[in-house]
Design a protein around this motif. Structure first.
Motif, PDB file in Angstrom:
ATOM      1  N   THR A  91     -35.785 -41.896  33.693  1.00 31.14           N
ATOM      2  CA  THR A  91     -35.642 -40.399  34.088  1.00 31.14           C
ATOM      3  C   THR A  91     -33.960 -40.217  33.532  1.00 31.14           C
ATOM      4  O   THR A  91     -33.864 -39.123  32.818  1.00 31.14           O
ATOM      5  CB  THR A  91     -36.036 -40.003  35.306  1.00 31.14           C
ATOM      6  OG1 THR A  91     -37.497 -40.405  35.794  1.00 31.14           O
ATOM      7  CG2 THR A  91     -35.907 -38.510  35.386  1.00 31.14           C
ATOM      8  N   GLN A 134     -33.791 -40.515  29.842  1.00 33.31           N
ATOM      9  CA  GLN A 134     -34.179 -39.325  28.975  1.00 33.31           C
ATOM     10  C   GLN A 134     -33.422 -38.060  29.096  1.00 33.31           C
ATOM     11  O   GLN A 134     -33.442 -37.400  28.140  1.00 33.31           O
ATOM     12  CB  GLN A 134     -35.775 -39.081  29.495  1.00 33.31           C
ATOM     13  CG  GLN A 134     -36.682 -40.232  29.280  1.00 33.31           C
ATOM     14  CD  GLN A 134     -38.075 -40.284  29.829  1.00 33.31           C
ATOM     15  OE1 GLN A 134     -37.970 -39.320  30.850  1.00 33.31           O
ATOM     16  NE2 GLN A 134     -38.771 -41.387  29.546  1.00 33.31           N
ATOM     17  N   THR A 135     -32.925 -37.740  30.480  1.00 33.26           N
ATOM     18  CA  THR A 135     -32.190 -36.551  30.486  1.00 33.26           C
ATOM     19  C   THR A 135     -30.758 -36.765  30.259  1.00 33.26           C
ATOM     20  O   THR A 135     -29.986 -35.671  30.154  1.00 33.26           O
ATOM     21  CB  THR A 135     -32.387 -36.095  32.281  1.00 33.26           C
ATOM     22  OG1 THR A 135     -32.018 -37.109  33.153  1.00 33.26           O
ATOM     23  CG2 THR A 135     -33.877 -35.870  32.299  1.00 33.26           C
ATOM     24  N   GLN A 185     -30.359 -33.199  36.634  1.00 40.23           N
ATOM     25  CA  GLN A 185     -31.684 -33.069  35.995  1.00 40.23           C
ATOM     26  C   GLN A 185     -32.631 -34.238  36.202  1.00 40.23           C
ATOM     27  O   GLN A 185     -33.863 -34.006  36.666  1.00 40.23           O
ATOM     28  CB  GLN A 185     -31.567 -32.925  34.308  1.00 40.23           C
ATOM     29  CG  GLN A 185     -30.470 -31.839  34.052  1.00 40.23           C
ATOM     30  CD  GLN A 185     -30.629 -31.819  32.347  1.00 40.23           C
ATOM     31  OE1 GLN A 185     -31.409 -32.206  31.824  1.00 40.23           O
ATOM     32  NE2 GLN A 185     -29.409 -31.121  32.171  1.00 40.23           N
ATOM     33  N   GLN A 197     -36.239 -33.643  38.415  1.00 38.92           N
ATOM     34  CA  GLN A 197     -37.709 -34.030  38.048  1.00 38.92           C
ATOM     35  C   GLN A 197     -38.274 -34.995  39.054  1.00 38.92           C
ATOM     36  O   GLN A 197     -39.580 -35.039  39.165  1.00 38.92           O
ATOM     37  CB  GLN A 197     -37.689 -34.867  36.454  1.00 38.92           C
ATOM     38  CG  GLN A 197     -37.284 -33.824  35.457  1.00 38.92           C
ATOM     39  CD  GLN A 197     -37.311 -34.621  34.081  1.00 38.92           C
ATOM     40  OE1 GLN A 197     -37.989 -35.650  33.981  1.00 38.92           O
ATOM     41  NE2 GLN A 197     -36.598 -34.313  32.960  1.00 38.92           N
TER      42      GLN A 197
END
Length: 297
Positions: free
Chosen positions: A16, A19-20, A25, A29
């Motif tokens: 995560t 990806q961010t 952020q 998620q």
């Protein structure tokens, strides 16, 4: 292994963040705080003994080692997700063995009603009806058996007892009477031994002629198709031909019937009665039987 493997939670946090590109952020998620995500990444780096991200003031960048870990983490989490869905589906399925004519004419048309109530349950049907399943080794939950047997070692739900009635196509009756057709028409047999018509002649002597020709098949479905095509008269299960009788595709030519003693019965080991998926199917099938019996009554 001397090195403890990282947990799925740590790998999920890593992906995560990758990806961010941002701990905050990623935390949104994952429904975690920014500091909690930062601690997870630190734990993963400690576990793997390598730095996965370069931390800059405004952004976080994957190191070469981090870039190498991304496809591995994606594969691990993807495989786990697939396994989770597969295991969730186990027990939400029903595997049946059934007589092919019964399956095609009675069971399968009713499955739409079952799926409306239980769209999450998958039903599969095989028609190797000549072989009773070995429930301990085969992936079969139950069998819809036909015959006169009793099942003391299994749970059993009787669906209906067979009653055979004589039917033909309406075209065969044009310009004549049912009595005359019975005495002259070809008698269509649903088994090679012609047992049903012999039984009929014992129950209703003189209703057929002395010289009726025979057309013999090895399945009830073939006999029904032949009769619908005008080939003669067949003794058929009243339940399995209900739709054709109601629509007028088949016409009953005598008020008599033969109770053969044969029954359609759902047979299953006691252990599957509590299985998720099968218990919903069993409840639904019991309701179908109750409604059928009330209509017959």
């Amino acid at each position: 292994m001397s090195r403890q493997l990282p947990s799925i939670e740590l790998l999920q946090a890593f992906l995560t963040v990758a990806q961010t590109g941002n701990f905050g952020q990623a935390g949104e998620q994952l429904h975690l705080s920014q500091s909690a995500v930062s601690r997870q990444i630190a734990q993963l780096e400690t576990r793997l003994q390598t730095r996965l991200f370069e931390r800059h003031t405004r952004k976080i960048v994957l190191t070469d080692e981090g870039k190498s870990l991304v496809p591995v983490a994606e594969q691990v989490i993807g495989l786990l997700s697939d396994a989770s869905h597969m295991l969730a589906a186990v027990g939400r399925s029903v595997s049946l063995r059934a007589h092919p004519t019964m399956a095609a004419r009675w069971l399968i048309p009713r499955l739409s009603a079952f799926y409306r109530l239980h769209p999450e349950v998958t039903v599969s049907v095989d028609t190797l009806y000549h072989r009773f399943p070995d429930f301990a080794f085969e992936s079969i939950d139950a069998m819809i058996a036909y015959g006169t047997a009793t099942w003391p070692d299994f749970e059993a739900l009787e669906l209906w007892e067979e009653a055979l009635i004589p039917v033909c196509s309406p075209q065969l009756l044009e310009g004549t009477t049912p009595e005359a057709v019975l005495k002259t028409a070809r008698l269509v047999d649903a088994s090679m031994d012609r047992l049903d018509w012999r039984r009929w002649e014992e129950y209703y002597p003189g209703s057929t002629g002395p010289d009726n020709a025979h057309l013999t098949f090895d399945t009830l479905e073939s006999a029904i198709v032949a009769v619908k095509c005008g080939q003669g008269i067949a003794l058929v299960d009243a339940v399995l031909t209900r739709d054709e009788l109601r629509s007028g595709q088949l016409v009953r030519v005598h008020g008599g019937s033969i109770i053969t003693g044969g029954r359609y019965t759902l047979v299953y080991p006691k252990r599957v009665k509590r299985s998720s998926g099968f218990c919903e199917f069993l409840d639904w099938l019991e309701q179908e039987v109750t409604e059928h019996n009330s209509l017959e009554g």
